[in-house]
Design a protein around this motif. Sequence first.
Motif, mmCIF file in Angstrom:
data_model
loop_
_atom_site.group_PDB
_atom_site.id
_atom_site.type_symbol
_atom_site.label_atom_id
_atom_site.label_comp_id
_atom_site.label_asym_id
_atom_site.label_seq_id
_atom_site.Cartn_x
_atom_site.Cartn_y
_atom_site.Cartn_z
ATOM 1 N N UNK A 58 0.815 -1.218 0.000
ATOM 2 C CA UNK A 58 0.000 0.000 0.000
ATOM 3 C C UNK A 58 0.850 1.271 0.000
ATOM 4 N N UNK A 59 0.211 2.377 -0.347
ATOM 5 C CA UNK A 59 0.860 3.697 -0.284
ATOM 6 C C UNK A 59 -0.139 4.701 0.278
ATOM 7 N N UNK A 60 0.385 5.613 1.081
ATOM 8 C CA UNK A 60 -0.431 6.776 1.469
ATOM 9 C C UNK A 60 0.393 8.030 1.179
ATOM 10 N N UNK A 61 -0.178 8.922 0.393
ATOM 11 C CA UNK A 61 0.506 10.175 0.050
ATOM 12 C C UNK A 61 -0.339 11.336 0.554
ATOM 13 N N UNK A 62 0.332 12.406 0.979
ATOM 14 C CA UNK A 62 -0.460 13.576 1.397
ATOM 15 C C UNK A 62 0.268 14.858 1.042
ATOM 16 N N UNK A 63 -0.505 15.935 0.998
ATOM 17 C CA UNK A 63 0.110 17.253 0.907
ATOM 18 C C UNK A 63 -0.706 18.243 1.724
ATOM 19 N N UNK A 64 -0.098 19.381 1.976
ATOM 20 C CA UNK A 64 -0.773 20.431 2.741
ATOM 21 C C UNK A 64 -0.733 21.647 1.833
ATOM 22 N N UNK A 65 -1.889 22.030 1.343
ATOM 23 C CA UNK A 65 -1.906 23.003 0.254
ATOM 24 C C UNK A 65 -3.207 23.817 0.288
ATOM 25 N N UNK A 66 -3.158 25.006 -0.287
ATOM 26 C CA UNK A 66 -4.361 25.833 -0.392
ATOM 27 C C UNK A 66 -5.359 25.200 -1.354
ATOM 28 N N UNK A 67 -6.622 25.366 -1.010
ATOM 29 C CA UNK A 67 -7.710 24.900 -1.873
ATOM 30 C C UNK A 67 -8.619 26.099 -2.137
ATOM 31 N N UNK A 68 -9.398 25.988 -3.215
ATOM 32 C CA UNK A 68 -10.380 27.048 -3.466
ATOM 33 C C UNK A 68 -11.734 26.436 -3.768
ATOM 34 N N UNK A 69 -12.745 26.864 -3.023
ATOM 35 C CA UNK A 69 -14.134 26.489 -3.342
ATOM 36 C C UNK A 69 -14.947 27.776 -3.327
ATOM 37 N N UNK A 70 -15.620 28.014 -4.416
ATOM 38 C CA UNK A 70 -16.356 29.265 -4.521
ATOM 39 C C UNK A 70 -17.681 29.128 -3.768
ATOM 40 N N UNK A 71 -17.554 29.041 -2.454
ATOM 41 C CA UNK A 71 -18.713 28.860 -1.568
ATOM 42 C C UNK A 71 -19.721 29.969 -1.819
ATOM 43 N N UNK A 72 -20.999 29.589 -1.823
ATOM 44 C CA UNK A 72 -22.016 30.603 -2.097
ATOM 45 C C UNK A 72 -22.111 31.611 -0.948
ATOM 46 N N UNK A 73 -21.930 31.114 0.277
ATOM 47 C CA UNK A 73 -21.971 32.024 1.430
ATOM 48 C C UNK A 73 -20.736 31.838 2.304
#
Length: 438
Positions: free
Chosen positions: A129-144
């Motif tokens: 098995x493998x587990x990969x991760x990152x810590x990064x900015x995300x963008x979601x154009x939330x309505x509110x």
Amino acid sequence: MYLSKLFIPITKDLPAEAKIKSHQLMLRAGMIKQSSAGIYSWLPLGFKVMKKIEQIVREEQNLIGAQEMLMPTIQSSELWKESGRYEDYGEEMLRIKDRQGREMLYGPTNEELITDIFRSSIKSYKSLPQILYHIQWKFRDEIRPRFGVMRCREFFMKDAYSFDLTDQDAKKSYNKMFYSYIRTFNRLGLKAIPMSADTGPIGGDLSHEFVILAETGESQIYADKKIFEIDLNKYDFSDKSLEKMREDFSSIYAVTDEKYKEKDFSKNVKKENQIKTRGIEVGHIFYFSDKYSKPLNCLIDTQDGKKISVKMGSYGIGISRLVGATIEANYNNNIMKWPKSVSPFDVVIIPSISKNNKENLEKAEKIYKELKKQNIDVLLDDVDENMSNKFKKHDLIGIPYQIIIGSKSEQNKYEFKELNSESEILSLESIKSKIKKN
Ligand code: P5A
């Protein structure tokens, strides 16, 4: 660090939309500044806390063998068309065109991108098995977008992805991550309840939200108090023990309103153990098997020469949201007290200073140097203002320990105070050991 040199733009003016404590406090203490709706700059104090949270999350991910990497924020639309989510994701996805007219997007999550990375290099069951991760900015154009850093459009997330050969192995990865999340939130000084949850746009049929109790949370939750009694030390890291751990958690009633049925709640939970309150989702884990690997054709050779789609899960922690959530969980009577593990400083020295008396400041500077030598992260409040204002300011900044140099200090003994408790007069040695004892 000397307070006079630190960039902490403390302010009294709050915008009308700052309705919850964490949002108000983060603005007042100069931790963040809004740059546009749901998008914030992180100023030194807020950034320091967020970095501490990030580091604890990182250490706990590494402990279970997850490997850190970094994927970009901007992704091509191609992969999302392959998975079929380009249309499904709808208005929440920020779509951009580059100068060539190619369709790009600011990543709201990374299932597609990681699957592409994986399929181009890993072909054999031997590498799993493998587990990969990152810590990064995300963008979601939330309505509110609202509540400050709680529901942002741009936010900082730890997202991990597991790859296994069989559904059974994949559940083992899921359990490891489950365990890691409970440990992580404990270290952050938070009591998070794992709740069986719906999977929404990420998909799959096994999912848990990790929710901390807070009146201002966005989800209504129903749980049995007994869930807080489960002691993680009971379990070792074997697959069997981790499966038992998840079963133990799952056997205790804990759901959000999507899954709530009054009849079940009153039947399963004793009246005195019923928790009915609101909560903040600080993490969410998903098992979705081949939902992405199948359309993206991410195939693995099995031992008997067949090709099968790799089995995947994804695991998120809202790092920037956690800064606000920690405040919501710890703010009390106008006093903020950071858990020691994430506090922006370990201790603050507060000397009473006046124009013609610099003696206290000199004493404070001596102590400052001593503590620094011991690797204690100390803030010295060298600002010339009256003590009552200073105390108000430090109730806001929330450093858990204070050394007060004023009328109560004696020869080589100083007033030492843990926020929300009575002060004591102690030698520097005792103060050091109190600060370090965590
Ligand atoms: C799991 C990792 C996912 O995106 N894909 C990769 C999966 N899950 S999630 O539940 O949608 O998000 C994971 C965590 O991110 C935080 N979060 C947010 N924080 C601030 N503002 C937002 N708008 C926002 N949306 C999600 C939450 O803590 C969530 O649990």
